[in-house]
Scaffold this motif. Structure first.
Motif, PDB file in Angstrom:
ATOM      1  N   PHE A  45       0.828  -1.202   0.000  1.00  0.00           N
ATOM      2  CA  PHE A  45       0.000   0.000   0.000  1.00  0.00           C
ATOM      3  C   PHE A  45       0.866   1.257   0.000  1.00  0.00           C
ATOM      4  CE2 PHE A  45      -3.582  -2.700   1.235  1.00  0.00           C
ATOM      5  CZ  PHE A  45      -4.573  -2.130   0.443  1.00  0.00           C
ATOM      6  N   LYS A  46       1.984   1.215   0.692  1.00  0.00           N
ATOM      7  CA  LYS A  46       2.882   2.363   0.688  1.00  0.00           C
ATOM      8  C   LYS A  46       3.439   2.610  -0.711  1.00  0.00           C
ATOM      9  CE  LYS A  46       5.733   2.903   4.199  1.00  0.00           C
ATOM     10  NZ  LYS A  46       6.687   2.598   5.272  1.00  0.00           N
ATOM     11  N   LYS A  47       3.735   1.536  -1.450  1.00  0.00           N
ATOM     12  CA  LYS A  47       4.239   1.690  -2.815  1.00  0.00           C
ATOM     13  C   LYS A  47       3.155   2.197  -3.758  1.00  0.00           C
ATOM     14  CE  LYS A  47       7.900  -1.715  -2.470  1.00  0.00           C
ATOM     15  NZ  LYS A  47       8.331  -3.059  -2.845  1.00  0.00           N
ATOM     16  N   VAL A  48       1.952   1.673  -3.630  1.00  0.00           N
ATOM     17  CA  VAL A  48       0.853   2.091  -4.494  1.00  0.00           C
ATOM     18  C   VAL A  48       0.524   3.567  -4.281  1.00  0.00           C
ATOM     19  CG1 VAL A  48      -1.640   1.811  -4.861  1.00  0.00           C
ATOM     20  CG2 VAL A  48      -0.162  -0.194  -4.752  1.00  0.00           C
ATOM     21  N   LEU A  49       0.580   4.015  -3.052  1.00  0.00           N
ATOM     22  CA  LEU A  49       0.256   5.410  -2.742  1.00  0.00           C
ATOM     23  C   LEU A  49       1.469   6.331  -2.812  1.00  0.00           C
ATOM     24  CD1 LEU A  49      -2.146   4.704   0.242  1.00  0.00           C
ATOM     25  CD2 LEU A  49      -2.759   5.313  -2.105  1.00  0.00           C
TER      26      LEU A  49
ATOM     27  N   PRO B  92      -0.135  13.757   5.789  1.00  0.00           N
ATOM     28  CA  PRO B  92      -1.547  13.528   5.446  1.00  0.00           C
ATOM     29  C   PRO B  92      -1.847  12.093   5.029  1.00  0.00           C
ATOM     30  CG  PRO B  92      -0.766  15.532   4.415  1.00  0.00           C
ATOM     31  CD  PRO B  92       0.434  14.847   5.004  1.00  0.00           C
ATOM     32  N   ILE B  93      -1.013  11.507   4.184  1.00  0.00           N
ATOM     33  CA  ILE B  93      -1.281  10.145   3.744  1.00  0.00           C
ATOM     34  C   ILE B  93      -1.055   9.155   4.886  1.00  0.00           C
ATOM     35  CG2 ILE B  93       0.996   9.546   2.816  1.00  0.00           C
ATOM     36  CD1 ILE B  93      -2.304   8.817   1.080  1.00  0.00           C
ATOM     37  N   TRP B  94      -0.143   9.471   5.800  1.00  0.00           N
ATOM     38  CA  TRP B  94       0.076   8.634   6.974  1.00  0.00           C
ATOM     39  C   TRP B  94      -1.176   8.631   7.831  1.00  0.00           C
ATOM     40  CZ3 TRP B  94       0.269   9.111  12.290  1.00  0.00           C
ATOM     41  CH2 TRP B  94       0.929   8.106  12.972  1.00  0.00           C
ATOM     42  N   GLN B  95      -1.769   9.809   8.032  1.00  0.00           N
ATOM     43  CA  GLN B  95      -2.985   9.910   8.837  1.00  0.00           C
ATOM     44  C   GLN B  95      -4.137   9.137   8.204  1.00  0.00           C
ATOM     45  OE1 GLN B  95      -3.328  14.181   8.886  1.00  0.00           O
ATOM     46  NE2 GLN B  95      -2.653  14.289  11.009  1.00  0.00           N
ATOM     47  N   VAL B  96      -4.285   9.254   6.885  1.00  0.00           N
ATOM     48  CA  VAL B  96      -5.356   8.541   6.199  1.00  0.00           C
ATOM     49  C   VAL B  96      -5.152   7.028   6.321  1.00  0.00           C
ATOM     50  CG1 VAL B  96      -6.336   8.053   3.912  1.00  0.00           C
ATOM     51  CG2 VAL B  96      -5.892  10.402   4.612  1.00  0.00           C
ATOM     52  N   GLY B  97      -3.918   6.587   6.172  1.00  0.00           N
ATOM     53  CA  GLY B  97      -3.631   5.158   6.279  1.00  0.00           C
ATOM     54  C   GLY B  97      -3.921   4.603   7.657  1.00  0.00           C
ATOM     55  N   ILE B  98      -3.481   5.305   8.681  1.00  0.00           N
ATOM     56  CA  ILE B  98      -3.725   4.849  10.053  1.00  0.00           C
ATOM     57  C   ILE B  98      -5.218   4.892  10.363  1.00  0.00           C
ATOM     58  CG2 ILE B  98      -3.287   5.359  12.493  1.00  0.00           C
ATOM     59  CD1 ILE B  98      -0.907   4.167  11.018  1.00  0.00           C
ATOM     60  N   GLY B  99      -5.886   5.954   9.934  1.00  0.00           N
ATOM     61  CA  GLY B  99      -7.332   6.057  10.155  1.00  0.00           C
ATOM     62  C   GLY B  99      -8.101   4.931   9.488  1.00  0.00           C
ATOM     63  N   THR B 100      -7.681   4.573   8.275  1.00  0.00           N
ATOM     64  CA  THR B 100      -8.328   3.480   7.553  1.00  0.00           C
ATOM     65  C   THR B 100      -8.118   2.149   8.274  1.00  0.00           C
ATOM     66  OG1 THR B 100      -7.960   4.656   5.489  1.00  0.00           O
ATOM     67  CG2 THR B 100      -8.450   2.318   5.321  1.00  0.00           C
ATOM     68  N   ILE B 101      -6.934   1.946   8.778  1.00  0.00           N
ATOM     69  CA  ILE B 101      -6.654   0.709   9.522  1.00  0.00           C
ATOM     70  C   ILE B 101      -7.546   0.620  10.757  1.00  0.00           C
ATOM     71  CG2 ILE B 101      -4.915  -0.472  10.936  1.00  0.00           C
ATOM     72  CD1 ILE B 101      -2.825   0.503   8.904  1.00  0.00           C
ATOM     73  N   PHE B 102      -7.653   1.700  11.518  1.00  0.00           N
ATOM     74  CA  PHE B 102      -8.510   1.701  12.703  1.00  0.00           C
ATOM     75  C   PHE B 102      -9.977   1.501  12.332  1.00  0.00           C
ATOM     76  CE2 PHE B 102      -5.106   4.272  14.953  1.00  0.00           C
ATOM     77  CZ  PHE B 102      -4.740   3.228  15.777  1.00  0.00           C
ATOM     78  N   TYR B 103     -10.418   2.136  11.258  1.00  0.00           N
ATOM     79  CA  TYR B 103     -11.817   2.031  10.833  1.00  0.00           C
ATOM     80  C   TYR B 103     -12.176   0.591  10.470  1.00  0.00           C
ATOM     81  CZ  TYR B 103     -16.041   2.782   8.077  1.00  0.00           C
ATOM     82  OH  TYR B 103     -17.309   2.718   7.581  1.00  0.00           O
ATOM     83  N   PHE B 104     -11.389  -0.021   9.598  1.00  0.00           N
ATOM     84  CA  PHE B 104     -11.717  -1.365   9.147  1.00  0.00           C
ATOM     85  C   PHE B 104     -11.504  -2.414  10.235  1.00  0.00           C
ATOM     86  CE2 PHE B 104     -11.394   0.522   4.858  1.00  0.00           C
ATOM     87  CZ  PHE B 104     -12.670   0.195   4.450  1.00  0.00           C
ATOM     88  N   THR B 105     -10.651  -2.138  11.196  1.00  0.00           N
ATOM     89  CA  THR B 105     -10.518  -3.042  12.339  1.00  0.00           C
ATOM     90  C   THR B 105     -11.811  -3.096  13.126  1.00  0.00           C
ATOM     91  OG1 THR B 105      -8.155  -2.566  12.495  1.00  0.00           O
ATOM     92  CG2 THR B 105      -9.202  -3.505  14.434  1.00  0.00           C
ATOM     93  N   GLN B 106     -12.413  -1.942  13.366  1.00  0.00           N
ATOM     94  CA  GLN B 106     -13.655  -1.898  14.128  1.00  0.00           C
ATOM     95  C   GLN B 106     -14.827  -2.490  13.347  1.00  0.00           C
ATOM     96  OE1 GLN B 106     -14.107   1.947  16.395  1.00  0.00           O
ATOM     97  NE2 GLN B 106     -12.306   2.416  15.147  1.00  0.00           N
ATOM     98  N   ILE B 107     -14.874  -2.219  12.039  1.00  0.00           N
ATOM     99  CA  ILE B 107     -15.928  -2.803  11.199  1.00  0.00           C
ATOM    100  C   ILE B 107     -15.814  -4.325  11.207  1.00  0.00           C
ATOM    101  CG2 ILE B 107     -16.755  -3.049   8.815  1.00  0.00           C
ATOM    102  CD1 ILE B 107     -17.571  -0.414   9.925  1.00  0.00           C
ATOM    103  N   GLY B 108     -14.594  -4.836  11.056  1.00  0.00           N
ATOM    104  CA  GLY B 108     -14.381  -6.286  11.069  1.00  0.00           C
ATOM    105  C   GLY B 108     -14.761  -6.914  12.389  1.00  0.00           C
ATOM    106  N   PHE B 109     -14.459  -6.231  13.486  1.00  0.00           N
ATOM    107  CA  PHE B 109     -14.834  -6.754  14.805  1.00  0.00           C
ATOM    108  C   PHE B 109     -16.347  -6.911  14.911  1.00  0.00           C
ATOM    109  CE2 PHE B 109     -16.182  -6.185  19.174  1.00  0.00           C
ATOM    110  CZ  PHE B 109     -15.468  -7.183  19.806  1.00  0.00           C
ATOM    111  N   VAL B 110     -17.085  -5.909  14.465  1.00  0.00           N
ATOM    112  CA  VAL B 110     -18.546  -5.974  14.537  1.00  0.00           C
ATOM    113  C   VAL B 110     -19.078  -7.078  13.628  1.00  0.00           C
ATOM    114  CG1 VAL B 110     -20.684  -4.732  14.011  1.00  0.00           C
ATOM    115  CG2 VAL B 110     -18.852  -3.576  15.236  1.00  0.00           C
TER     116      VAL B 110
END
Length: 145
Positions: A59-63, A73-91
């Protein structure tokens, strides 16, 4: 430490995604659980732990993360996406009972993780993000007479 946390969360995301995908199928051995944890989840969690680093690097290479002048900014988006999908997957895997609730047509299990991901990104950034600062050169000034 940041990379280890990111890799663990990516591993969890991959395991919950595959488990949620196959858990709704008619295959019975996929639904076998131990202490309310699907066996498929455990197996995929172990397998995905070996490729999490490669997935993160891909993902780092693609972006074009390394080529960017301002990586924050891209670091923040990446970390935010990881946290978001972790919570969605848990539910989707462990708390399916929370899925029917909605807020004006939008599922609550999509809204609340978005808000949490924002807060977790800010906290994670304060702890782990290191901004490279330019070194200020010391100048000698002449004494005025």
């Amino acid at each position: 430490m940041s990379k280890v946390i990111q890799n663990c969360l990516i591993t969890f995301i991959m395991a919950t995604s595959v488990t949620a995908l196959f858990y709704q199928s008619n295959i019975n051995f996929v639904k076998v659980e131990i202490f309310h944890i699907p066996i498929l989840f455990i197996a995929i969690l172990v397998l995905s732990s070996f490729i999490a680093e490669d997935v993160r690097d891909s993902f780092k290479k693609v972006l074009w993360f390394e080529k960017r002048e301002d990586k924050r900014p891209i670091w923040q988006v990446g970390i935010g996406t990881i946290f978001y999908f972790t919570q969605i997957g848990f539910v989707e895997v462990f708390a399916r009972g929370l899925m029917p609730y909605d807020l004006g047509g939008m599922p609550m299990y999509v809204i609340i993780p978005f808000l949490n991901a924002f807060l977790l990104t800010v906290i994670f950034e304060e702890i782990f993000y290191e901004e490279k600062r330019e070194v200020v050169k010391n100048y000698k000034f002449k004494k005025l007479k």
